[in-house]
Design an enzyme around this catalytic site. Sequence first.
Site, short mmCIF file in Angstrom:
data_model
loop_
_atom_site.label_atom_id
_atom_site.label_comp_id
_atom_site.label_asym_id
_atom_site.label_seq_id
_atom_site.Cartn_x
_atom_site.Cartn_y
_atom_site.Cartn_z
N ARG A 1 -5.68 20.94 -15.16
CA ARG A 1 -4.59 20.05 -15.52
C ARG A 1 -4.84 19.35 -16.85
NH1 ARG A 1 -1.42 15.49 -11.97
NH2 ARG A 1 -0.52 14.42 -13.74
N ARG B 1 0.81 -1.23 0.00
CA ARG B 1 0.00 0.00 0.00
C ARG B 1 0.83 1.28 0.00
NH1 ARG B 1 -2.83 -2.93 3.97
NH2 ARG B 1 -4.47 -4.19 3.03
N ASN C 1 -3.34 17.40 -21.73
CA ASN C 1 -3.76 16.37 -22.68
C ASN C 1 -3.90 16.92 -24.10
OD1 ASN C 1 -3.94 14.36 -20.68
ND2 ASN C 1 -5.95 15.15 -20.07
N HIS D 1 -3.65 14.72 -27.04
CA HIS D 1 -3.58 13.34 -26.55
C HIS D 1 -4.83 12.51 -26.88
CE1 HIS D 1 0.06 14.61 -24.68
NE2 HIS D 1 0.22 13.47 -24.03
N LYS E 1 1.51 10.69 -12.39
CA LYS E 1 0.66 9.70 -13.04
C LYS E 1 1.44 8.41 -13.21
CE LYS E 1 -2.66 12.40 -15.67
NZ LYS E 1 -3.26 12.59 -17.01
N HIS F 1 -4.15 9.24 -28.60
CA HIS F 1 -4.51 7.92 -28.05
C HIS F 1 -5.33 7.13 -29.07
CE1 HIS F 1 -3.99 9.23 -23.57
NE2 HIS F 1 -2.84 8.96 -24.16
N GLU G 1 -6.19 16.27 -11.41
CA GLU G 1 -6.80 16.41 -12.73
C GLU G 1 -8.31 16.53 -12.67
OE1 GLU G 1 -5.54 13.51 -15.60
OE2 GLU G 1 -5.92 14.89 -17.23
N HIS H 1 4.44 7.19 -28.81
CA HIS H 1 3.47 8.06 -28.15
C HIS H 1 3.65 9.52 -28.62
CE1 HIS H 1 0.89 9.76 -25.06
NE2 HIS H 1 1.89 10.51 -24.63
N LYS I 1 5.13 22.24 -16.73
CA LYS I 1 4.20 21.20 -16.30
C LYS I 1 3.94 21.30 -14.79
CE LYS I 1 2.89 16.41 -16.48
NZ LYS I 1 3.08 15.05 -17.01
N GLU J 1 6.41 16.46 -26.98
CA GLU J 1 5.85 16.92 -25.70
C GLU J 1 6.44 18.27 -25.30
OE1 GLU J 1 3.43 15.54 -23.70
OE2 GLU J 1 3.17 13.59 -24.64
#
Lengths: 361, 361
Positions: free
Chosen positions: B239, B119, B243, B246, B141, B250, B235, B263, B225, B183
Amino acid sequence: MHSLTVDLGDRSYPILIGPGLLGNSTHFTNAIRGRQVLVVTNETIAPLYLEKLLASLQDFDKVDSVQLPDGEAFKTLDTLNRIFDTLLEKRHDRSTTIVALGGGVVGDMSGFAAACYQRGVDFVQVPTTLLSQVDSSVGGKTGVNHALGKNMIGAFYQPRLVLIDIDTLTTLPDRELSAGIAEVIKYGMICDAPFFAWLEANMDALLARDPAALAYAVERSCADKAAVVAQDERESGRRAILNFGHTFGHAIEAVQGYGKWLHGEAVAAGMAMAAELSRLRGWISQQEVDRLRALLTRANLPQQSPVDMAVDDYLRAMSVDKKVQDGKLRLVLLRAIGDAQIVADTPKEQLIEALHSCGAR
Amino acid sequence: MHSLTVDLGDRSYPILIGPGLLGNSTHFTNAIRGRQVLVVTNETIAPLYLEKLLASLQDFDKVDSVQLPDGEAFKTLDTLNRIFDTLLEKRHDRSTTIVALGGGVVGDMSGFAAACYQRGVDFVQVPTTLLSQVDSSVGGKTGVNHALGKNMIGAFYQPRLVLIDIDTLTTLPDRELSAGIAEVIKYGMICDAPFFAWLEANMDALLARDPAALAYAVERSCADKAAVVAQDERESGRRAILNFGHTFGHAIEAVQGYGKWLHGEAVAAGMAMAAELSRLRGWISQQEVDRLRALLTRANLPQQSPVDMAVDDYLRAMSVDKKVQDGKLRLVLLRAIGDAQIVADTPKEQLIEALHSCGAR
């Protein structure tokens, strides 16, 4: 209906306890923020309560359900993935809410799935076993087992609501009722001596499933646990007293193979071991150990090691338990009934003697 | 050496940027709190940098490493489990620190493993690709892919330290350097017009791997960033401008199959699509779109759809993208170069026209 709040700042949530809650849609519409719901349950609970729950959710736009196989043996990453499969196949987005309907295994996996799906979606718990009602309802521990250790993969993740419908205990097998009572007894032992005395006076009513007695025991257990967790949400210190009996119990479960002894049964025997160790340290009396052992026996719980386990089995299993920090074995012992303390300096000889006194070879 | 702090209250952490950092043990001994370390890397990076990193970790009591297969195709729950296998086989406890040595895939999986192991254990990132240095270094992330969607399973989890050794870029293949630059360009587009102009003036130096230019671009990207993430760690709002490009990207990755387009390449084409859509909405000029397209081309990046993808492929893929909330497609568009805005009301016809103008059938 009883209710209490688990106080964790912006992660606080209510626990509602009473009869007939599953059939009341208001509680769900109040707690669920989005329009999508996935109910996670298992093959044993689904025939008993799934239809009733789905009826209470009929006002939502998208309601799906997934049935997992029943049992601790299925508390794995593979089974977890079935929850993700369903969420993605049914196109649930980030606004979905996962509702766990079942015992601890369903709750732990559903909560972990909620923590991880799209990096976190809402979560509601409807625990249907006494153990899950008094244990996993409070504390936010979620996760799965690994072949090399129990609960090794998981997250701290709090639900938005816990709904405890006492009626679900009417279908609980006797053995599981007793296993839940083991954790109830634990709260008395570690932090609530008056509750321990209440349990001594009311054990017969609990075993007879008297609804008022059950509701009281659940509420008091949740309140005791909530008080401990509120002080230490991430288990950096005091919270570890909730592990009373668990380090020994996990050793029993691991060596016997998960599922042979129920978790609560293993914890019961583990509490007897921890009590014996507390006595050997000079902290509690033989009489106090005897009171615990007697109450466990009345609850139809073991207070001895499985006959086929040797002291070495315990020592080996305990060294990979999570409660080991920087190589030191941390155990929860008792200064008195109702007063637990964490220690990291147990002499190995005392540990061995305590195990022997509970029947380990 | 440059340094900056990602400001997230009690989860704040430093990013160190410069040459020769991997060989300096001080940075590690300062950041790592326990005595146990697991280095997670992959089969491509290990022969290049693992020995050097292990030499810097030699003062710790227990240092193990695990090599994952290289590539986005292996960013799965199954591969993640190999990290848990190693942690448990080597008996790492809760005080261990996971160090990620590699690109985004290694970083995302290591961070998620750190979030979940018992955890939550400490995490240090040593990103070795430009993309991971400017993207996954900031924002917390972590996660893995699912057969039905990218990054669908994960957690927000912050590292204790990010160490960016610019020297590692000397071994990066040209195509991956360009993918990282995609990016970098994104930050100029969404929130930093002066940086976009700097990139127009310094693209040749970046492609020639001039160390000073690279260090500046990495630092500025991380700072941009970090400023966005500090406003909105989980997010819930602003935020999402990160994306930009993106959602389209994606879709390209999902339909082409992960790994065929890098990517960054998919994001580059996606940024062109989002820019065209911004123009159709009347927000930016044809000239601004042309500046973006020209810069992408100079960086050897695509600014058109893969030839075999149809408009319908995009529409289908985008409806399961995480950026959909309560059934509405949320996209990041531009009011100007350096000024992004989130919208949820894109007319379908404009979306289709933007896709056509980037070569989708």
